[in-house]
Motif scaffolding. Structure first.
Motif, PDB file in Angstrom:
ATOM      1  N   ALA A  13      38.697  35.582  42.697  1.00  0.00           N
ATOM      2  CA  ALA A  13      39.815  36.110  43.394  1.00  0.00           C
ATOM      3  C   ALA A  13      38.781  37.086  45.141  1.00  0.00           C
ATOM      4  O   ALA A  13      37.079  36.591  44.091  1.00  0.00           O
ATOM      5  CB  ALA A  13      40.211  38.052  42.474  1.00  0.00           C
ATOM      6  N   ASP A  14      39.290  37.455  45.328  1.00  0.00           N
ATOM      7  CA  ASP A  14      38.564  37.916  46.599  1.00  0.00           C
ATOM      8  C   ASP A  14      37.688  38.936  46.843  1.00  0.00           C
ATOM      9  O   ASP A  14      37.577  39.526  46.614  1.00  0.00           O
ATOM     10  CB  ASP A  14      38.900  37.452  48.256  1.00  0.00           C
ATOM     11  N   SER A  15      38.653  39.921  46.006  1.00  0.00           N
ATOM     12  CA  SER A  15      39.170  42.135  45.501  1.00  0.00           C
ATOM     13  C   SER A  15      39.450  41.330  44.305  1.00  0.00           C
ATOM     14  O   SER A  15      40.799  40.726  44.194  1.00  0.00           O
ATOM     15  CB  SER A  15      39.427  42.286  47.259  1.00  0.00           C
ATOM     16  N   HIS A  16      39.683  42.382  43.301  1.00  0.00           N
ATOM     17  CA  HIS A  16      39.636  42.927  42.423  1.00  0.00           C
ATOM     18  C   HIS A  16      40.513  43.320  42.398  1.00  0.00           C
ATOM     19  O   HIS A  16      39.381  44.923  42.273  1.00  0.00           O
ATOM     20  CB  HIS A  16      38.844  42.355  41.114  1.00  0.00           C
ATOM     21  N   ARG A  37      31.675  44.130  42.183  1.00  0.00           N
ATOM     22  CA  ARG A  37      30.749  43.243  41.331  1.00  0.00           C
ATOM     23  C   ARG A  37      30.423  43.762  39.431  1.00  0.00           C
ATOM     24  O   ARG A  37      31.227  43.455  38.818  1.00  0.00           O
ATOM     25  CB  ARG A  37      29.823  43.112  41.519  1.00  0.00           C
ATOM     26  N   ASP A  69      31.810  32.111  42.892  1.00  0.00           N
ATOM     27  CA  ASP A  69      31.119  31.945  44.238  1.00  0.00           C
ATOM     28  C   ASP A  69      30.964  31.091  44.890  1.00  0.00           C
ATOM     29  O   ASP A  69      31.169  30.833  46.247  1.00  0.00           O
ATOM     30  CB  ASP A  69      30.420  33.370  43.866  1.00  0.00           C
ATOM     31  N   LYS A  72      33.591  28.681  45.794  1.00  0.00           N
ATOM     32  CA  LYS A  72      34.450  29.533  46.648  1.00  0.00           C
ATOM     33  C   LYS A  72      33.412  29.121  48.425  1.00  0.00           C
ATOM     34  O   LYS A  72      34.020  28.903  49.380  1.00  0.00           O
ATOM     35  CB  LYS A  72      34.356  30.867  47.053  1.00  0.00           C
ATOM     36  N   LYS A  76      34.642  26.194  51.808  1.00  0.00           N
ATOM     37  CA  LYS A  76      34.877  26.700  52.811  1.00  0.00           C
ATOM     38  C   LYS A  76      34.321  25.580  54.053  1.00  0.00           C
ATOM     39  O   LYS A  76      33.764  24.978  53.705  1.00  0.00           O
ATOM     40  CB  LYS A  76      33.683  27.644  53.243  1.00  0.00           C
TER      41      LYS A  76
END
Length: 76
Positions: A13-16, A37, A69, A72, A76
């Motif tokens: 996830a980019d945010s959790h 984090r 990380d 991802k 990109k």
């Protein structure tokens, strides 16, 4: 938005956000907590090992976050 109990998915996830449900006076309440984090690490460890969070489950969670990380960054 993805709702999951799988730490392998949550780590990507980019945010959790953590969803917490409680009951009080016969009513159910829901809270949404944005995790940093350290919070993500703790939640992934909990998903791996239940309430028994150990140094090993914390290390595994951190390893999973680092691997996510890295993945991802590569795509990109």
């Amino acid at each position: 938005i993805c709702i999951t109990h799988l730490p392998q998915i949550a780590a990507l996830a980019d945010s959790h956000d953590l969803i917490v449900k409680t009951e009080q006076g016969g009513r159910t309440y829901t809270r949404v907590i944005e995790l940093d984090r350290q919070g993500r690490r703790m939640e992934l460890a909990r998903l791996h090992g239940g309430e028994n969070i150990s140094e090993l489950t914390l290390a595994s969670a951190e390893e999973q976050l680092c691997a996510a990380d890295k993945y991802k960054a590569e795509v990109k």
